[in-house]
Design an enzyme around this catalytic site. Structure first.
Site, mmCIF file in Angstrom:
data_model
loop_
_atom_site.group_PDB
_atom_site.id
_atom_site.type_symbol
_atom_site.label_atom_id
_atom_site.label_comp_id
_atom_site.label_asym_id
_atom_site.label_seq_id
_atom_site.Cartn_x
_atom_site.Cartn_y
_atom_site.Cartn_z
ATOM 1 N N ASP A 285 0.846 -1.183 0.000
ATOM 2 C CA ASP A 285 0.000 0.000 0.000
ATOM 3 C C ASP A 285 0.889 1.243 0.000
ATOM 4 O O ASP A 285 2.097 1.173 -0.229
ATOM 5 C CB ASP A 285 -0.950 -0.046 1.199
ATOM 6 C CG ASP A 285 -2.313 0.557 0.900
ATOM 7 O OD1 ASP A 285 -2.342 1.624 0.252
ATOM 8 O OD2 ASP A 285 -3.333 -0.011 1.309
ATOM 9 N N ASP A 399 -5.319 2.639 -7.338
ATOM 10 C CA ASP A 399 -6.320 2.883 -6.303
ATOM 11 C C ASP A 399 -6.980 4.244 -6.517
ATOM 12 O O ASP A 399 -6.415 5.131 -7.173
ATOM 13 C CB ASP A 399 -5.660 2.833 -4.926
ATOM 14 C CG ASP A 399 -6.652 2.566 -3.803
ATOM 15 O OD1 ASP A 399 -7.742 2.042 -4.104
ATOM 16 O OD2 ASP A 399 -6.328 2.865 -2.649
ATOM 17 N N GLU A 402 -11.847 5.969 -9.352
ATOM 18 C CA GLU A 402 -13.196 6.279 -9.868
ATOM 19 C C GLU A 402 -13.227 7.532 -10.756
ATOM 20 O O GLU A 402 -14.011 7.518 -11.714
ATOM 21 C CB GLU A 402 -14.179 6.470 -8.695
ATOM 22 C CG GLU A 402 -14.400 5.240 -7.857
ATOM 23 C CD GLU A 402 -13.213 4.981 -6.942
ATOM 24 O OE1 GLU A 402 -12.818 3.815 -6.813
ATOM 25 O OE2 GLU A 402 -12.654 5.943 -6.388
ATOM 26 N N ASP A 468 -13.448 -1.076 -0.572
ATOM 27 C CA ASP A 468 -13.287 -1.078 0.878
ATOM 28 C C ASP A 468 -14.536 -1.587 1.594
ATOM 29 O O ASP A 468 -15.243 -0.851 2.292
ATOM 30 C CB ASP A 468 -12.939 0.331 1.365
ATOM 31 C CG ASP A 468 -11.610 0.809 0.818
ATOM 32 O OD1 ASP A 468 -10.828 -0.030 0.349
ATOM 33 O OD2 ASP A 468 -11.354 2.024 0.853
#
Length: 793
Positions: A285, A399, A402, A468
């Site tokens: 991450d 990540d 959108e 998530d």
């Protein structure tokens, strides 16, 4: 249809000196200009796909964003009558165009018909298309949808949106991270709107599609000849099929928010390996570049990762591929400032109305946003991804794509507003990496985890996940629905954070939930555990007797799973399939959202309710064998209550199925062998077939170059005995000539009198019959250059 009164209307126009006209271009295309100035064009993209375009006088049709079928056309015949043009395709689609109104009727058989009244431009510039449908039925797809499997009656918002910590039944998961303006009907057809702007789609009759696009909108009608299996083949031919995955992506991948240092990362891998877990990937991450506020830096933090190159190389040597995160944002409040200043100066960020960088605020800071529609921005990003890949990075994680925060005042280099470009952003971002690999790493397969995009996202080797999700039973429950709708839409590799990501502080640790989620994950396209804490399986010591065998089971199924990947790449078939996938015109399983077909021959029915030790199971068409207890059979249409204590995943095999497995231990997929298989056969009266796919598991061009093998199995069972015929076609570099095959013939009623291979009877000691399990076992060596025939009496 809608042509009553047509002759009278045309006669009136003739008297007025206005004659509606339709033109047929080389029998492939119908063009109409109505008296009101509307243009309509109908073309046969293929025998089973029709494209309908509508635009107004003075407008220009945009280049299609949806289709990969460029310049193709179907076999058609055309005719005209007063005011009516008719086109018939080789696939049986009949299209009638009304030259007076511009309306279009499309029919492909019973209950496979739609009609439109033309494109309307609304006040404010929105575009609207209404499609009337014939016959009752259900609707599926539309991208990532978790609220319900059957979308009929829903109003679907086409605007990608993150839903942190979501659970089943929440209204917000009608709208998720990957929205696609398309739907499939249980009656065996699909419709795709050639659009990516913010829109809504009301799934009623008529279906109402309203878009904020400033450009004209076309749509495609796809005839699937009755079944969802046929529809997905045709739909994926239009929107694109995903390439074969890196083989390691089908193994076990560990991930957490997040591994902070090189020492921690190596420690996690060491702990998993010591505990006996096979492992193929680890995901890093945002701490690989330092801290959260360093987003956009795109460089390793040397304090936390003092020798990242050696770490990447050592992990790769152990069969572990490293995936690192990247985001659309570049922040000023951290060490991304230098990159921000460079990109702002060069005009490579999304702009505001003044031409300066559009201000973006996210949860860890503020800065700008990469404009991936700008070729120069794409080049800048590509160079950084290239350098990091050359250092040993094995895959990419896109990540927040959108994009999670996308100010509506932002303007992109392609001239589109944020609301017009929002959904397409994830496709274009994914294509930066896909194009890079095609040009700079042409011998290497790509894995990009991506959570944003729209129609055609699968073209860019993406492995999306349902973001998530809440670590709760409510978070687990919509995951099958999400995989089903995504898979039918073209995203065959949609998966989920196994174990649940967003932890409830009041219930942070639930071993039962973790086991049940892992049972689902074992038969999901990607098996990746991920959470804010206690993500790795060794954090559940009291359940190791269940967890470790489950992850090892994932590797036993690699031959079957990799063949599913081949079916997806070659035919567009999803890995996760609804119970009515092969049924013609059936919607009777719409309410079943806790079962699914894993490929054609496996029924998976995970337990998804807290404390449950049994569950109700509905069986689709066919006869089904209990994988855990092959002496039990279930008929299609049966509903049973099945015992399922925590260590049991209800799993069933279609009678007649042939299931290849890798029945040996592996530390990673590097240990996989194509010269050794265990072949499980569940004979049933009549014939059955199965095709196993093989290639070198590395080349991106295996399918295009024909560098692969298909191992064909044919089984036939009768009262007299069982026949198995095996043959191989095709080859690839490194393909073994001889295979060690272990056969497990289940459901054998009694001790066989003989087992023959190519006409030669095996000695009695060369085969074993286990009466308690009704299973016959034997081993043979097979030279693939010659067909193999086995006969059991």
């Amino acid at each position: 249809m809608k042509f009553k009164g047509q002759i009278t209307a045309i006669a009136t126009l003739v008297l007025a000196g206005v004659i509606p006209h339709c033109a047929i271009a080389q029998s492939k295309e119908i063009s109409v200009q109505t008296p009101g100035g509307q243009h309509v064009r109908v073309s046969a993209v293929s025998d089973n796909i029709i494209k309908v375009s509508n635009w107004n006088a003075g407008e220009t049709l945009p280049e299609t964003a949806t289709s990969v079928l460029k310049g193709q056309s179907g076999t058609v015949s055309s005719s005209t009558a007063p005011g009516i043009c008719v086109m018939t395709t080789g696939g049986g689609i009949v299209v009638r165009v009304d030259s007076l109104t511009g309306s279009v009727d499309i029919s492909a058989g019973p209950k496979r018909s739609v009609s439109d009244n033309g494109l309307r431009t609304l006040a404010g510039g929105q575009r609207r298309l209404e499609l009337s449908t014939v016959g009752e039925g259900s609707f599926y797809g539309a991208g990532e949808r978790g609220y319900s499997f059957n979308l009929a009656g829903d109003t679907l918002v086409m605007y990608n949106k993150q839903n942190y910590g979501y659970t089943a039944g929440e209204e917000r998961i009608r709208q998720m991270n990957i929205t696609m303006p398309l739907f499939l009907s249980s009656n065996g057809y699909a419709v795709v709107f050639d659009d990516f702007a913010a829109a809504s789609m009301i799934m009623s009759n008529p279906i109402v599609y309203t878009s904020e696009s400033r450009s004209p909108i076309s749509y495609y009608f796809i005839n699937g000849a009755g079944s969802l299996a046929s529809v997905t083949r045709e739909l994926s031919a239009l929107t694109g099929r995903q390439k074969l995955p890196p083989f390691w992506a089908l193994g076990y991948i560990t991930s957490k928010y997040g591994y902070h240092t090189q020492q921690e990362t190596l420690g996690v891998v060491d702990t998993l390996k010591r505990a006996g877990y096979p492992l193929d990937g680890i995901v890093l991450d945002l701490y690989w570049y330092g801290k959260e506020e360093d987003m956009g830096r795109l460089a390793w933090d040397q304090q936390q990762w003092p020798d990242h190159k050696k770490m990447l190389a050592d992990l790769k040597e152990r069969g572990v591929n490293t995936v690192i995160i990247s985001q659309p944002y570049i922040l000023r409040n951290g060490r991304g400032l230098e990159n921000y200043n460079e990109l702002a100066l060069k005009g490579l960020l999304v702009k505001d109305s003044t031409g300066g960088p559009q201000e973006v605020k996210i949860w860890v800071g503020e800065g700008g946003m990469f404009d991936v529609s700008n070729p120069d921005t794409r080049s800048w990003l590509s160079e950084r991804y290239k350098a990091l890949t050359l250092e040993g990075v094995g895959g990419w994680w896109g990540d927040l794509g959108e994009p999670e925060v996308h100010p509506e005042t932002g303007i992109h280099a392609n001239g589109l507003s944020a609301r017009e470009y929002h959904n397409l952003y994830g496709n274009d971002w994914s294509s930066v990496i896909s194009d890079l690999f095609a040009s700079e790493f042409p011998d290497r397969r790509l894995m990009t985890m991506m959570r944003g995009g729209t129609t055609g996202l699968q073209r860019y080797s993406v492995y999306p996940w349902s973001t998530d999700v809440s670590r709760s039973w409510g978070g687990l429950q919509p995951q099958i629905t999400i995989m089903l709708n995504s898979g039918l839409s073209g995203l065959g590799y949609m998966s989920h954070d196994v174990g649940g990501f967003a932890i409830d502080p009041d219930a942070p640790y639930d071993p039962e939930l973790y086991v049940r989620w892992l049972q689902l994950g074992t038969f999901s396209p990607i098996l990746r555990t991920h959470a804010q804490a206690t993500a790795e399986p060794y954090n559940y010591p009291d359940q190791q007797h269940i967890i470790l065998p489950l992850i090892k089971e994932r590797y036993r199924w690699l031959p079957y799973n990799y063949t599913l990947a081949y079916e997806n790449a070659s035919q567009g078939l999803p890995l996760v399939r609804p119970l009515n996938f092969y049924s013609s015109g059936s919607d009777r399983f719409d309410d079943i959202t806790d079962e699914y077909l894993w490929g054609r021959d496996i029924l998976v029915a995970p337990v998804m309710t807290q404390g449950a030790t049994r569950r109700s199971i509905v069986f689709p068409d066919g006869l089904w064998v209990d994988y855990n207890n092959p002496g039990r059979f279930y008929n299609g249409g049966d509903t049973v209550t099945y015992p399922a204590p925590l260590e049991v995943l209800p799993l069933f095999v279609r009678a007649g199925a042939i299931i290849p497995q890798a029945d040996y231990g592996m530390q990673s997929t590097e240990d996989y062998r194509t010269d050794r298989y265990t072949i499980n056969y569940y004979p049933y009266l009549g014939k059955s077939e199965y095709t196993l796919f093989e290639d070198d598991r590395k080349s991106p061009g295996s399918l295009d170059e024909g560098a692969y093998s298909l191992i064909n199995f044919t089984g036939e069972a009768s009262i007299e005995g069982i026949n198995l015929d095996i043959s191989s076609q095709g080859t690839y570099p490194g393909a073994p000539k001889v295979k060690d095959l272990t056969f497990r013939i289940h459901l054998v009623d009694g001790d066989p009198s003989s087992v023959s291979v190519d006409g030669h009877k095996l000695k009695r000691g060369a085969w074993k019959f286990d009466r308690s399990e009704s299973m016959l076992t034997f081993k043979i060596k097979w030279n693939v250059d010659k067909p193999l025939a086995i006969h059991i009496r």
